[in-house]
Motif scaffolding. Structure first.
Motif, mmCIF file in Angstrom:
data_model
loop_
_atom_site.group_PDB
_atom_site.id
_atom_site.type_symbol
_atom_site.label_atom_id
_atom_site.label_comp_id
_atom_site.label_asym_id
_atom_site.label_seq_id
_atom_site.Cartn_x
_atom_site.Cartn_y
_atom_site.Cartn_z
ATOM 1 N N GLU A 49 22.223 -62.325 22.322
ATOM 2 C CA GLU A 49 20.920 -62.203 21.666
ATOM 3 C C GLU A 49 20.804 -63.363 20.694
ATOM 4 O OE1 GLU A 49 21.217 -58.378 19.818
ATOM 5 O OE2 GLU A 49 20.659 -57.309 21.638
ATOM 6 N N TYR A 50 19.743 -64.153 20.844
ATOM 7 C CA TYR A 50 19.522 -65.225 19.881
ATOM 8 C C TYR A 50 18.941 -64.624 18.622
ATOM 9 C CZ TYR A 50 20.360 -68.811 23.398
ATOM 10 O OH TYR A 50 20.923 -69.615 24.342
ATOM 11 N N GLU A 51 19.350 -65.139 17.478
ATOM 12 C CA GLU A 51 18.822 -64.614 16.225
ATOM 13 C C GLU A 51 17.319 -64.824 16.160
ATOM 14 O OE1 GLU A 51 21.093 -65.597 12.538
ATOM 15 O OE2 GLU A 51 22.736 -65.200 13.944
ATOM 16 N N GLY A 52 16.627 -63.782 15.667
ATOM 17 C CA GLY A 52 15.174 -63.864 15.551
ATOM 18 C C GLY A 52 14.477 -63.793 16.886
ATOM 19 N N LYS A 53 15.223 -63.510 17.933
ATOM 20 C CA LYS A 53 14.637 -63.491 19.288
ATOM 21 C C LYS A 53 14.686 -62.085 19.880
ATOM 22 C CE LYS A 53 12.956 -66.723 22.097
ATOM 23 N NZ LYS A 53 12.400 -66.681 23.434
ATOM 24 N N GLN A 54 15.124 -61.109 19.055
ATOM 25 C CA GLN A 54 15.347 -59.757 19.565
ATOM 26 C C GLN A 54 14.116 -59.163 20.242
ATOM 27 O OE1 GLN A 54 16.786 -60.863 16.942
ATOM 28 N NE2 GLN A 54 18.820 -60.011 16.673
ATOM 29 N N ARG A 68 17.239 -59.681 25.402
ATOM 30 C CA ARG A 68 18.488 -60.427 25.432
ATOM 31 C C ARG A 68 18.398 -61.591 26.410
ATOM 32 N NH1 ARG A 68 22.466 -55.166 25.977
ATOM 33 N NH2 ARG A 68 22.492 -54.657 23.762
ATOM 34 N N ALA A 69 18.926 -62.733 26.000
ATOM 35 C CA ALA A 69 18.957 -63.895 26.887
ATOM 36 C C ALA A 69 19.931 -63.638 28.037
ATOM 37 C CB ALA A 69 19.370 -65.141 26.111
ATOM 38 N N VAL A 70 21.059 -62.977 27.691
ATOM 39 C CA VAL A 70 22.028 -62.552 28.701
ATOM 40 C C VAL A 70 22.316 -61.086 28.423
ATOM 41 C CG1 VAL A 70 24.388 -62.842 29.567
ATOM 42 C CG2 VAL A 70 23.027 -64.857 28.991
ATOM 43 N N GLY A 123 18.591 -69.107 39.339
ATOM 44 C CA GLY A 123 17.556 -68.161 38.936
ATOM 45 C C GLY A 123 16.387 -68.888 38.330
ATOM 46 N N PRO A 124 15.289 -68.176 38.110
ATOM 47 C CA PRO A 124 14.087 -68.811 37.565
ATOM 48 C C PRO A 124 14.322 -69.276 36.127
ATOM 49 C CG PRO A 124 13.816 -66.421 37.651
ATOM 50 C CD PRO A 124 15.092 -66.734 38.346
ATOM 51 N N SER A 125 13.439 -70.119 35.652
ATOM 52 C CA SER A 125 13.541 -70.644 34.299
ATOM 53 C C SER A 125 13.580 -69.498 33.284
ATOM 54 C CB SER A 125 12.331 -71.553 34.060
ATOM 55 O OG SER A 125 12.346 -72.018 32.753
ATOM 56 N N GLY A 126 14.486 -69.594 32.330
ATOM 57 C CA GLY A 126 14.566 -68.597 31.268
ATOM 58 C C GLY A 126 15.408 -67.378 31.592
ATOM 59 N N CYS A 127 16.107 -67.383 32.730
ATOM 60 C CA CYS A 127 16.872 -66.200 33.133
ATOM 61 C C CYS A 127 18.257 -66.133 32.485
ATOM 62 C CB CYS A 127 16.991 -66.110 34.649
ATOM 63 S SG CYS A 127 18.095 -67.328 35.373
ATOM 64 N N GLY A 128 18.640 -67.166 31.726
ATOM 65 C CA GLY A 128 19.915 -67.111 31.004
ATOM 66 C C GLY A 128 21.017 -67.988 31.554
ATOM 67 N N LYS A 129 20.688 -68.924 32.437
ATOM 68 C CA LYS A 129 21.711 -69.772 33.064
ATOM 69 C C LYS A 129 22.388 -70.689 32.044
ATOM 70 C CE LYS A 129 18.662 -71.713 35.834
ATOM 71 N NZ LYS A 129 17.400 -71.056 35.413
ATOM 72 N N THR A 130 21.570 -71.446 31.312
ATOM 73 C CA THR A 130 22.126 -72.393 30.348
ATOM 74 C C THR A 130 22.893 -71.656 29.254
ATOM 75 O OG1 THR A 130 20.443 -74.063 30.783
ATOM 76 C CG2 THR A 130 21.521 -74.178 28.656
ATOM 77 N N THR A 131 22.338 -70.543 28.797
ATOM 78 C CA THR A 131 23.011 -69.733 27.769
ATOM 79 C C THR A 131 24.410 -69.337 28.245
ATOM 80 O OG1 THR A 131 20.869 -68.901 27.028
ATOM 81 C CG2 THR A 131 22.809 -67.651 26.357
ATOM 82 N N THR A 132 24.517 -68.909 29.493
ATOM 83 C CA THR A 132 25.814 -68.512 30.053
ATOM 84 C C THR A 132 26.777 -69.698 30.078
ATOM 85 O OG1 THR A 132 24.708 -66.864 31.421
ATOM 86 C CG2 THR A 132 26.935 -67.471 32.075
HETATM 87 N N1 LIG Z 1 18.243 -71.588 20.913
HETATM 88 C C1 LIG Z 1 17.513 -70.547 21.314
HETATM 89 N N2 LIG Z 1 16.900 -69.733 20.419
HETATM 90 C C2 LIG Z 1 16.177 -68.673 20.817
HETATM 91 N N3 LIG Z 1 15.980 -68.341 22.110
HETATM 92 C C3 LIG Z 1 16.541 -69.107 23.053
HETATM 93 C C4 LIG Z 1 17.332 -70.254 22.716
HETATM 94 N N4 LIG Z 1 17.766 -70.821 23.877
HETATM 95 C C5 LIG Z 1 17.280 -70.070 24.875
HETATM 96 N N5 LIG Z 1 16.539 -69.036 24.399
HETATM 97 C C6 LIG Z 1 15.874 -68.004 25.202
HETATM 98 O O1 LIG Z 1 16.857 -67.317 25.968
HETATM 99 C C7 LIG Z 1 16.409 -67.082 27.294
HETATM 100 C C8 LIG Z 1 17.348 -67.746 28.297
HETATM 101 O O2 LIG Z 1 17.284 -69.151 28.140
HETATM 102 P P1 LIG Z 1 18.171 -70.176 28.986
HETATM 103 O O3 LIG Z 1 19.573 -69.690 29.016
HETATM 104 O O4 LIG Z 1 17.930 -71.530 28.452
HETATM 105 O O5 LIG Z 1 17.525 -70.029 30.441
HETATM 106 P P2 LIG Z 1 17.655 -70.946 31.753
HETATM 107 O O6 LIG Z 1 18.710 -71.970 31.533
HETATM 108 O O7 LIG Z 1 17.992 -69.982 32.843
HETATM 109 O O8 LIG Z 1 16.297 -71.535 31.975
HETATM 110 C C9 LIG Z 1 14.974 -67.591 27.367
HETATM 111 O O9 LIG Z 1 14.117 -66.507 27.103
HETATM 112 C C10 LIG Z 1 14.925 -68.597 26.229
HETATM 113 O O10 LIG Z 1 13.618 -68.688 25.707
#
Ligand SMILES: Nc1ncnc2c1ncn2[C@@H]1O[C@H](COP(=O)(O)OP(=O)(O)O)[C@@H](O)[C@H]1O
Ligand SMILES: [Mg+2]
Length: 371
Positions: free
Chosen positions: A10-15, A19-21, A38-47
């Motif tokens: 969970e990103y802070e302030g994003k609750q 959840r991103a993942v 997966g589609p944009s925003g599905c949590g790939k980069t976060t993982t």
């Molecule tokens: N630094 C961040 N602060 C807050 N929210 C974020 C941040 N980075 C990503 N997110 C949110 O987390 C979710 C997953 O993002 P991300 O992992 O970048 O997706 P992907 O790589 O699959 O496109 C999205 O809803 C995105 O908006």
């Protein structure tokens, strides 16, 4: 072996947006090439960032070879990484770019340059060592970024959309290249991409993500032929799988799918458990699993051709039931030799071993068994 257990981020302030993942479990074998797709925003980069140690999971554990690494610094994880914007240092030569991570680790200059040379040979850029990034083509720059990630001989290679800045033709070459190098070095590799063709082409296994959750994790052919749910079925394939709304019914020992435009009897061997009768489903069939046939073929369905698109390798034909009652047009693929035009009345059949039935509830679960 890499293990992700119950990872939540969970990103802070994003609750408020969730959840991103969201409870991710994944196992990657030593030497394996795995794609997160997966589609944009599905949590790939976060993982990927959590694997790299650049982000900490809100909860859950990450293990490398049985060792918990949640609190291990990125520099101590023995990973190489290529980001989407693989920004090379513009003022440094290729040699110094590749040697950079080694110099950062205080490796003596001579040894670092020797290593940079070796790595550049593997990537076939050893003739470019004295150039600056601005004197290189996009593909060459991409290789330098790969060489930089590989120079410290990492145990794990993490790639985040590494080919998104390349043109279509070069993408194909570079992706073959990446796969070849990966095989040669045996480095465990995780690639993040939103490009299904890329993921399916180079990976041993693909994890399909949606909304921070894994939908299915399997080898490419398995995902394509046996999607576990509606999301995977509709996400993979171009042109996409036809997904026609209908209802499962049983009468007189026959099981049928009743749609607004046709009735399809489930063939022997593909019948479902009785408990599924009455359910609203999506009847799924891929365009190349539908063929045009003669009117007298058993089980053939009458359709009206709405549109024919020439794809070069064949024709994409869009058809509708004669009364125009289906909730969606049906797409099928035929060879160039098949004569068909908009307005024609034709008959079609579905390959009996290829259709799927997805529950419209329960997460779009695939009710059909493997055949
Ligand atoms: N630094 C961040 N602060 C807050 N929210 C974020 C941040 N980075 C990503 N997110 C949110 O987390 C979710 C997953 O993002 P991300 O992992 O970048 O997706 P992907 O790589 O699959 O496109 C999205 O809803 C995105 O908006
Ligand atoms: Mg991303």
């Amino acid at each position: 072996m890499i293990t992700l257990s119950n990872i939540v981020k969970e990103y802070e302030g994003k609750q408020e947006s969730g959840r991103a993942v969201d409870g991710l479990n994944l196992e990657i074998r030593k030497g394996e090439f795995v794609a997160l797709l997966g589609p944009s925003g599905c949590g790939k980069t976060t993982t990927l960032m959590m694997l790299a140690g650049l982000l900490k999971p809100t909860s859950g554990d990450i293990h490398f070879n049985g060792k918990l690494v949640n609190h291990t610094e990125p520099k101590d994880r023995n990973i190489g990484m290529v980001f989407q914007s693989y920004a090379l240092y513009p003022h440094l030569t290729v040699r110094d770019n590749i040697a950079f991570p080694l110099r950062e680790r205080k490796m003596p200059k001579r040894e670092a340059y020797e290593r940079a040379k070796e790595t550049s040979r593997i990537l076939q850029i050893d003739h470019l060592l004295d150039r600056k990034p601005s004197q290189l083509s996009g593909g060459q720059q991409q290789r330098v970024a790969m060489a930089r990630a590989l120079s410290k001989d990492p145990e794990i290679l993490l790639l985040d959309e590494p080919m998104s800045n390349l043109d279509a033709r070069l993408k194909l070459d570079v992706r073959d290249e990446i796969r070849k190098i990966q095989r040669k070095l045996g480095v465990t590799t995780i690639i993040v991409t939103h490009d299904q063709e890329e993921a399916l082409a180079i990976s041993d296994r693909v994890a399909i993500l949606n909304g921070g959750r894994i939908q299915q994790y399997a080898p490419p052919h398995e995902l394509f032929n046996h999607p576990v749910n509606l999301f995977v079925a509709s996400f993979l394939g171009s042109p996409p799988m036809n997904l026609i709304l209908g209802q499962l019914q049983e009468s007189g020992g026959r099981q049928i799918v009743l749609t607004e435009g046709f009735e399809y009897e489930l063939p022997a061997g593909r019948r479902l458990e009785k408990e599924h009768m009455g359910k609203t489903v999506r009847f799924g069939i891929r365009p190349h699993d539908i063929s045009i046939c003669s009117a007298d073929q058993p089980g053939s369905l009458r359709m009206k051709v709405d549109l024919v698109e020439h794809l070069g390798s064949g024709k994409l034909v869009k058809v509708m039931d004669p009364e125009g009652k289906l909730d969606t047009m049906i797409r099928l693929l035929t060879g160039n030799e098949v004569q068909v035009e908009a307005g024609d009345d034709i008959y079609v059949t579905f390959k009996a071993d290829k259709f799927h039935l997805f529950d419209t509830e329960n997460g779009g679960l695939n009710l059909t068994q493997h055949v």
